[in-house]
Write a protein that holds these residues in place. Structure first.
Motif, PDB file in Angstrom:
ATOM      1  N   LEU A 155      27.342  44.197  44.842  1.00  0.00           N
ATOM      2  CA  LEU A 155      26.794  43.128  43.995  1.00  0.00           C
ATOM      3  C   LEU A 155      27.844  42.993  42.710  1.00  0.00           C
ATOM      4  O   LEU A 155      28.140  43.769  42.303  1.00  0.00           O
ATOM      5  N   THR A 156      28.027  41.872  42.501  1.00  0.00           N
ATOM      6  CA  THR A 156      28.938  41.659  41.174  1.00  0.00           C
ATOM      7  C   THR A 156      27.972  40.607  40.450  1.00  0.00           C
ATOM      8  O   THR A 156      27.590  39.386  40.944  1.00  0.00           O
TER       9      THR A 156
ATOM     10  N   CYS B 130      27.442  54.737  49.841  1.00  0.00           N
ATOM     11  CA  CYS B 130      27.657  54.317  48.612  1.00  0.00           C
ATOM     12  C   CYS B 130      27.953  52.838  48.365  1.00  0.00           C
ATOM     13  O   CYS B 130      28.334  52.328  49.110  1.00  0.00           O
ATOM     14  N   LYS B 131      26.801  52.430  47.211  1.00  0.00           N
ATOM     15  CA  LYS B 131      26.835  50.911  46.875  1.00  0.00           C
ATOM     16  C   LYS B 131      27.709  50.727  45.958  1.00  0.00           C
ATOM     17  O   LYS B 131      28.295  51.546  45.239  1.00  0.00           O
ATOM     18  N   GLU B 132      28.375  49.615  45.520  1.00  0.00           N
ATOM     19  CA  GLU B 132      29.110  49.153  44.670  1.00  0.00           C
ATOM     20  C   GLU B 132      28.433  48.053  43.808  1.00  0.00           C
ATOM     21  O   GLU B 132      28.054  46.836  44.153  1.00  0.00           O
ATOM     22  N   LEU B 133      28.708  48.188  42.547  1.00  0.00           N
ATOM     23  CA  LEU B 133      28.231  47.303  41.506  1.00  0.00           C
ATOM     24  C   LEU B 133      29.293  46.844  40.479  1.00  0.00           C
ATOM     25  O   LEU B 133      29.999  48.025  39.852  1.00  0.00           O
ATOM     26  N   HIS B 134      29.561  45.664  40.153  1.00  0.00           N
ATOM     27  CA  HIS B 134      30.568  45.229  39.150  1.00  0.00           C
ATOM     28  C   HIS B 134      29.759  44.373  38.120  1.00  0.00           C
ATOM     29  O   HIS B 134      29.213  43.434  38.546  1.00  0.00           O
TER      30      HIS B 134
ATOM     31  N   VAL C 131      26.778  41.165  50.833  1.00  0.00           N
ATOM     32  CA  VAL C 131      27.360  41.096  49.540  1.00  0.00           C
ATOM     33  C   VAL C 131      26.807  39.858  48.709  1.00  0.00           C
ATOM     34  O   VAL C 131      26.402  38.883  49.329  1.00  0.00           O
ATOM     35  N   ARG C 132      26.451  40.040  47.270  1.00  0.00           N
ATOM     36  CA  ARG C 132      26.311  38.952  46.607  1.00  0.00           C
ATOM     37  C   ARG C 132      27.018  38.812  45.224  1.00  0.00           C
ATOM     38  O   ARG C 132      27.323  39.895  44.809  1.00  0.00           O
ATOM     39  N   PHE C 133      27.112  37.677  44.841  1.00  0.00           N
ATOM     40  CA  PHE C 133      27.791  37.362  43.869  1.00  0.00           C
ATOM     41  C   PHE C 133      27.086  36.435  42.793  1.00  0.00           C
ATOM     42  O   PHE C 133      26.623  35.308  43.102  1.00  0.00           O
ATOM     43  N   LEU C 134      26.508  37.019  41.711  1.00  0.00           N
ATOM     44  CA  LEU C 134      25.816  36.229  40.514  1.00  0.00           C
ATOM     45  C   LEU C 134      26.400  35.927  39.406  1.00  0.00           C
ATOM     46  O   LEU C 134      27.483  36.818  38.889  1.00  0.00           O
ATOM     47  N   ALA C 135      26.406  34.844  38.786  1.00  0.00           N
ATOM     48  CA  ALA C 135      27.158  34.263  37.703  1.00  0.00           C
ATOM     49  C   ALA C 135      26.158  33.571  36.833  1.00  0.00           C
ATOM     50  O   ALA C 135      25.334  32.798  37.122  1.00  0.00           O
ATOM     51  N   PHE C 136      26.232  34.205  35.332  1.00  0.00           N
ATOM     52  CA  PHE C 136      25.389  33.502  34.494  1.00  0.00           C
ATOM     53  C   PHE C 136      26.334  32.812  33.230  1.00  0.00           C
ATOM     54  O   PHE C 136      26.876  33.788  32.683  1.00  0.00           O
ATOM     55  N   SER C 137      26.196  31.749  33.068  1.00  0.00           N
ATOM     56  CA  SER C 137      27.154  31.087  31.691  1.00  0.00           C
ATOM     57  C   SER C 137      26.222  31.160  30.464  1.00  0.00           C
ATOM     58  O   SER C 137      25.209  31.386  30.454  1.00  0.00           O
ATOM     59  N   ALA C 138      26.964  31.228  29.606  1.00  0.00           N
ATOM     60  CA  ALA C 138      26.642  31.110  28.235  1.00  0.00           C
ATOM     61  C   ALA C 138      25.411  30.178  27.933  1.00  0.00           C
ATOM     62  O   ALA C 138      24.494  30.223  27.172  1.00  0.00           O
ATOM     63  N   LEU C 139      25.876  29.151  28.195  1.00  0.00           N
ATOM     64  CA  LEU C 139      24.976  27.644  28.188  1.00  0.00           C
ATOM     65  C   LEU C 139      24.428  27.288  29.558  1.00  0.00           C
ATOM     66  O   LEU C 139      24.969  27.204  30.334  1.00  0.00           O
ATOM     67  N   ASP C 140      23.081  26.948  29.454  1.00  0.00           N
ATOM     68  CA  ASP C 140      22.393  26.574  30.634  1.00  0.00           C
ATOM     69  C   ASP C 140      22.819  24.912  30.836  1.00  0.00           C
ATOM     70  O   ASP C 140      23.497  24.199  30.244  1.00  0.00           O
ATOM     71  N   ASP C 141      22.172  24.174  31.982  1.00  0.00           N
ATOM     72  CA  ASP C 141      22.659  22.803  32.594  1.00  0.00           C
ATOM     73  C   ASP C 141      22.064  21.927  31.130  1.00  0.00           C
ATOM     74  O   ASP C 141      22.306  20.660  31.242  1.00  0.00           O
TER      75      ASP C 141
END
Length: 226
Positions: free
Chosen positions: A6-7, A151-155, A179-189
């Motif tokens: 997971l990142t 072992c699992k991996e987290l970034h 595998v999952r890739f999550l992303a959160f920006s400073a400002l929303d839509d």
């Protein structure tokens, strides 16, 4: 157990490392005989993380860790080698810390989690293809090869470049259902802050908008538009 990697990409300063440390104390308390390896770009960052983990798991501390995990007390700490043992002292400590490029041969393993926190040191590294290539090699050789068993991996880190570690992992595992890739920006839509917490914590919409005005567009997009 479905997700093996997971990142999470998000702006700096929003509490991501603190949340990750609480998570690591939880998984370590549940499985104290397994080992978790933590990697970050500098030893000074790791020393701060070490101190915070010790504070959280202190039996006399404010978080009552011993009440939650009475069978997994903190029995040994090594501030020099950045190691913490729960339940009993062992060759591969419950929690170990290292930075890419450090010598880990024979002294570290990750059987529980490999956690990578901000492997890219900053803009200078992010703008250098040579440094990013070197960092990728250090990650694969110095950190990732320490994983054993299930072992699992987290970034958790801001996204700097398509050539940073998370970018290359995304290219490598784009279609992997474990595998999952999550992303959160400073400002929303709606151009409002995603991280304006109560009690004057976090970052306001005004702060982020001002940052966008004074920063160059490339740096803004790399650091705050994950």
């Amino acid at each position: 157990g479905r997700i093996q990697l997971l990142t999470i990409s998000c702006p700096p300063g929003i509490g991501k490392t603190t949340i990750a440390l609480f998570f690591l104390t939880w998984v370590s308390g549940r499985n104290p005989e397994l080992s978790t390896l933590i990697g970050s770009h500098s030893s000074s960052i790791l020393r701060g993380m070490f101190s915070e983990l010790v504070r959280i798991m202190d039996k006399e501390g404010e978080y009552a860790y011993s009440d939650v995990f009475p069978a997994a007390p903190m029995v040994n700490t090594n501030s020099k080698d950045l190691q913490i043992d729960l339940f009993k002292t062992k060759r591969f400590s419950t929690i170990q810390m290292t930075s890419p490029g450090a010598s880990n041969a024979g002294k570290s393993r990750a059987s529980n989690y490999l956690y990578c926190d901000d492997l890219v040191e900053g803009l200078e590294t992010a703008m250098s293809p040579e440094r990013l290539d070197k960092l990728w090699n250090q990650y694969t050789v110095d950190l990732r090869q320490r994983k054993i068993g299930a072992c699992k991996e987290l970034h958790i880190a801001p996204r700097w470049s398509v050539r940073d570690v998370i970018g290359r992992l995304q290219t490598e595992y784009e279609n992997d259902d474990k595998v999952r890739f999550l992303a959160f920006s400073a400002l929303d839509d709606h151009d409002e802050s995603n991280f304006d917490y109560p009690h004057s914590l976090g970052f306001s919409t005004e702060f982020y908008r001002k940052q966008r005005e004074i920063m160059d567009d490339v740096s803004w997009r790399c650091i705050f538009c994950n």
